[in-house]
Design a protein around this motif. Sequence first.
Motif, PDB file in Angstrom:
ATOM      1  N   TYR A 284     -16.397  24.769 -24.557  1.00 28.96           N
ATOM      2  CA  TYR A 284     -18.128  25.331 -24.894  1.00 28.96           C
ATOM      3  C   TYR A 284     -19.145  24.778 -25.808  1.00 28.96           C
ATOM      4  CZ  TYR A 284     -21.628  28.236 -27.198  1.00 28.96           C
ATOM      5  OH  TYR A 284     -23.048  27.975 -28.095  1.00 28.96           O
ATOM      6  N   ALA A 285     -19.285  23.677 -26.556  1.00 29.56           N
ATOM      7  CA  ALA A 285     -19.623  23.113 -27.134  1.00 29.56           C
ATOM      8  C   ALA A 285     -20.680  22.188 -25.905  1.00 29.56           C
ATOM      9  CB  ALA A 285     -19.582  22.510 -28.009  1.00 29.56           C
ATOM     10  N   GLN A 286     -19.311  21.584 -24.980  1.00 28.62           N
ATOM     11  CA  GLN A 286     -19.820  20.129 -24.521  1.00 28.62           C
ATOM     12  C   GLN A 286     -20.642  21.486 -22.594  1.00 28.62           C
ATOM     13  OE1 GLN A 286     -15.983  17.825 -22.695  1.00 28.62           O
ATOM     14  NE2 GLN A 286     -15.042  18.429 -24.094  1.00 28.62           N
ATOM     15  N   CYS A 287     -19.842  22.105 -22.412  1.00 25.97           N
ATOM     16  CA  CYS A 287     -20.942  22.553 -21.764  1.00 25.97           C
ATOM     17  C   CYS A 287     -22.173  22.890 -22.409  1.00 25.97           C
ATOM     18  CB  CYS A 287     -19.881  24.384 -21.483  1.00 25.97           C
ATOM     19  SG  CYS A 287     -21.305  25.645 -19.911  1.00 25.97           S
ATOM     20  N   ALA A 288     -22.880  23.668 -23.196  1.00 29.90           N
ATOM     21  CA  ALA A 288     -23.732  24.302 -24.395  1.00 29.90           C
ATOM     22  C   ALA A 288     -24.691  22.880 -24.276  1.00 29.90           C
ATOM     23  CB  ALA A 288     -23.646  24.507 -26.494  1.00 29.90           C
ATOM     24  N   MET A 289     -24.026  21.335 -24.391  1.00 28.46           N
ATOM     25  CA  MET A 289     -24.609  20.471 -24.427  1.00 28.46           C
ATOM     26  C   MET A 289     -25.039  19.638 -23.638  1.00 28.46           C
ATOM     27  SD  MET A 289     -25.530  20.476 -27.805  1.00 28.46           S
ATOM     28  CE  MET A 289     -25.619  18.856 -28.252  1.00 28.46           C
ATOM     29  N   LEU A 290     -25.158  20.707 -22.285  1.00 31.44           N
ATOM     30  CA  LEU A 290     -25.259  19.591 -20.605  1.00 31.44           C
ATOM     31  C   LEU A 290     -26.063  18.894 -20.672  1.00 31.44           C
ATOM     32  CD1 LEU A 290     -22.556  19.601 -18.549  1.00 31.44           C
ATOM     33  CD2 LEU A 290     -23.424  21.438 -18.021  1.00 31.44           C
ATOM     34  N   ASP A 291     -27.141  19.954 -20.623  1.00 28.44           N
ATOM     35  CA  ASP A 291     -28.781  19.659 -20.667  1.00 28.44           C
ATOM     36  C   ASP A 291     -28.535  17.919 -21.347  1.00 28.44           C
ATOM     37  OD1 ASP A 291     -29.020  21.001 -18.589  1.00 28.44           O
ATOM     38  OD2 ASP A 291     -29.660  22.713 -19.545  1.00 28.44           O
TER      39      ASP A 291
END
Length: 294
Positions: free
Chosen positions: A106-113
Amino acid sequence: MDGTRLDLNLLLALEALLAERNVTRAAARLNLSQPALSAQLRRLRDIFGDPLLVPARRGVIPTQRALELQAPLRESLRALRSVVAERVHFDPSAAELTVAVAASDYAQCAMLDRIVEIQRKAPKLRLSWRQLYAPELVGQMERGEVDLAIMTPNTAPKQLLTLPLFDERYVVIARHGHPVIEGSIDVEQLCALTHVAVSPRGGGFAGPTDVALAAIGRQRRVGLSTASFLIVPELVARSDHIALVPERLVLRKSRDLQILEPPITVTGFTLGMAWHERSDAEPALAWLRNELDS
DNA sequence: TGAATTGGATGATTCGGGAC
DNA sequence: GTCCCGAATCATCCAATTCA
């Protein structure tokens, strides 16, 4: 104490010894041999007039005097490292390095941009993502296996430095064309439908949603528990199950999913960064933390 | 410039404590 | 009792630094 005989290397040795509580490992950390560090420890004992670290069942344990020294020593060395680091210029466009980041999917996804932007600014920077496991985080960071963790600061080990990044909230997701849900959801529907839940360690069926429901005397049925956040939108899109998930997980999924306001108040969380003091003044990591925080 | 000093490496050894 | 692990110590060598 004879302060005239004290040099910085001895303080670094004491810092490593207090962190490792094992002379052999502390020596390896300092790139010294065990006898060399043992000799430094002898000089430290001589200077402070205290054993500082005494042999224990496994390794060594600090004396009261050593424990009293630990916090001021940490602060002093941190300040010194900052002074040195300020003079080191970090050029992200030319920097070639690999940074190990521990985070949930999730954290990876949230920090994608932010990650995409960071790699645009630092094209030779390699990010190595690894699964976050908080109980081992301090050891991993001390051994240099992990440089940075993306996690909730309040669950980070106390030995680590933390910085909050953003507050996250939960939303309800259901597939388009769901037989019951269309545009909104009420408490009755929330409790009647089968949920998908995430249990990062695996096997868990309860989460913050259950806490919020319990507070109003209600409960839900979790039909599927998964260790991965990323699979939840896909599961919900292909079934009549619903899920409460962090909003940033599904921000770009509105084509496949209905994203709905929860009918109950589910306490969100703060996502942040955690890192070890040893990398606090590292210019490359300081730059990376600053970019993630921007 | 050369001797003295300092600090670290290597290799060997000793010692104490825990596990089996 | 034996083995293993880790700390401590010693002898010797080497390199860097200090000092007269």
